[in-house]
Design an enzyme around this catalytic site. Structure first.
Site, mmCIF file in Angstrom:
data_model
loop_
_atom_site.group_PDB
_atom_site.id
_atom_site.type_symbol
_atom_site.label_atom_id
_atom_site.label_comp_id
_atom_site.label_asym_id
_atom_site.label_seq_id
_atom_site.Cartn_x
_atom_site.Cartn_y
_atom_site.Cartn_z
ATOM 1 C CE LYS A 175 -4.441 -1.266 6.250
ATOM 2 N NZ LYS A 175 -4.076 -1.215 4.795
ATOM 3 C CB CYS A 284 5.029 13.253 3.503
ATOM 4 S SG CYS A 284 4.759 11.579 3.913
#
Ligand code: UN1
Length: 495
Positions: A175, A284
């Site tokens: 996904k 990140c």
């Protein structure tokens, strides 16, 4: 003519059960519509899981070296389509082509590493405490793995979850973030072309709150790997905890680059510009704090500001662009909120701080590279992840104070220290509470064959990449073979 893309479920490209679609537009140019993608529903996840369970039955019985051969071909195909993929990625998420080429290369590296792992997947053979008895451990696949991936590395992150999962013999449901659905579509085409049995991979597009949630909550998906915000990760973690699922989380960061008085300042300057403004700060691992020792603070800030002002913003597909747009209007609005917060909390804005406008920039979500000085440890600029081109500078007196500032946040992904003192460098490796520490290099730049991940609220103890991720995607099984022909009671007959 608008292209309409589909999900890949049960070996077919299919429309979503909802018959609903969402638009994917270029963040550098909102007039550029890339295509329509499925806004799938929970029923599509049900169909994907049913297919993946069938795929798993075939794939888990395929020898690991043969699974590795498929991944080697995947690596070859990614390499042959590197330029095309880089262009697709830049068009849908904005970072410059040099960076999206690197993103594809990370996928290629991950594929070739996985291929070789097919001939390892080591277990252990150890002596038994009883005579004529064999003791060993081996790795077994687990089942259907649900992989939920972010927009900032549209290829690398799906590959570094999917390839180890597949190599270990699992089936996968991917996904991808709704900002980057096209890249995953090509990735699935490549997996199929390389010879992966179709039901082993499913691709379901849509919104996290709908399909991501359905995937996490599905009782026949025992493994979830999620990269995204710490807030969403908490929901994912709560569900997986309740359902006894195996879960790997990669979440926020508030990474610092420390520059000490004895550092090579030219090197540190190149490092922070790349770390803070590469990928428009949307990593990140981005450098969002710069911790400067007092002796070099003022001179370093002056040079940094000068260089940051010279960065060229624009369409990442155009030559000469240093910094692309943010991924969405929501991302830009979040950055703007932090400009206000920083100013209110007494930080000094020395560069940027506003949308970048004029000409072609008006069609995209551009924001000027921004630097705040006089940021105090504990303030919101020091503590909170912004995920944009905003760098907060904190002044310290000593290496010890720098280490304390680095460690004084709830995140712990990466850190960096610039120093010419080898003793301080090794102390930093020991003292900094992060999953990754760089010495004389920026906070970004992890390599595919080493474990990747963070401590504290960045993760939940697992690592992606390298050898460690293969443990996450497989289950240890132990086998004992007693060839003595007699009942031998462990711990009893031998003592
Ligand atoms: C991320 O920021 O989400 O080390 C991943 C790096 C890249 C991976 C970053 N190789 O910056």
């Amino acid at each position: 003519m608008t292209t309409t893309y589909k999900n890949f479920i049960a070996g077919q490209w299919v429309a979503p059960s909802t018959d609903a679609w969402f638009e994917n537009r270029n963040p550098a140019d909102q007039d550029d519509l890339i295509g329509l993608f499925p806004a799938s529903g929970a029923a599509d996840i049900d169909a994907a899981v049913a297919s993946a369970r069938r795929g798993f039955e075939i794939w888990k019985r395929t020898p690991a070296p043969a699974r590795g051969d498929v991944l080697r071909r995947v690596g070859d195909l990614l390499a042959s389509r590197k330029e095309e993929l880089a262009d697709i990625m830049t068009r849908e998420m904005g970072k410059p082509l040099a960076e999206t080429r690197g993103d594809v290369q990370e996928g290629i590296d991950t594929a070739y590493y996985a291929a070789t792992e097919g001939r390892r997947l080591f277990g252990h053979t150890v002596p038994s405490e009883l005579a004529n008895k064999w003791a060993m451990s081996m790795r077994r696949p687990i089942g259907v793995c649900g992989l939920i991936t972010p927009f900032n590395f549209p290829l690398a992150i799906p590959t570094w979850k999917a390839f180890p999962a597949l190599l270990c013999g699992n089936a996968v449901i991917l996904k991808p973030a709704e900002d980057v659905p096209h890249t995953s579509t090509v990735l699935v085409e490549i997996l199929l072309e390389a010879g992966l049995p179709p039901e082993v991979i499913q691709l379901v597009h849509g919104m996290g709150e709908v399909v991501g949630k359905a995937l996490v909550e599905h009782p026949h998906v025992p493994v979830i790997s999620f990269t995204g915000s710490t807030e969403t990760g908490r929901f994912v973690g709560e569900t997986c905890g309740r359902m006894h699922k195996r879960l790997s989380l990669e979440m926020g960061g508030k990474n610092a680059q420390i520059v000490l008085d004895d550092a090579d300042l030219d090197l540190a300057l190149d490092g922070v510009l790349w770390g803070a403004f590469g990928t428009t700060g949307q990593r990140c691992t981005a450098t969002s704090r710069l911790v400067l020792q007092a002796g070099i603070h003022d001179a370093f800030v002056a040079r940094l500001t000068e260089r940051a002002k010279g960065l060229r913003l624009g369409d990442g597909r155009k030559a000469g662009t240093d910094v692309g747009p943010l991924v969405s209007e929501a991302a830009r609005a979040k950055v703007e909120r932090y400009i206000e917060i920083g100013t209110q909390q007494g930080a000094s804005l020395v560069c940027g701080g506003a949308r970048a406008v004029g000409g072609a920039l008006d069609r995209g979500f551009f924001f000027q590279p921004t630097i705040f000085t006089n940021v105090t440890a504990g303030s919101r600029l020091d503590q909170e992840e912004i995920f944009g081109p905003v760098l907060s500078v904190i002044k310290v007196r000593s290496a010890e104070e720098a280490f304390a500032v680095n460690n004084g946040v709830r995140y712990g992904l990466s850190s960096s220290v610039y120093t010419s003192n080898v003793n301080v460098a090794f102390r930093a490796l020991q003292e900094l509470d992060n999953g990754i520490t760089y010495v004389n290099a920026p906070t970004i730049g992890a390599e595919a064959h080493l474990p990747f991940g963070g401590v504290k609220e960045t993760g939940n103890g697992h690592r992606e990449g390298g050898w460690e991720v293969y443990e996450f995607y497989s289950e240890t099984k132990v086998g004992y073979v007693d060839y003595s022909g007699a009942l031998q009671r462990a711990q009893i007959d031998n003592y």
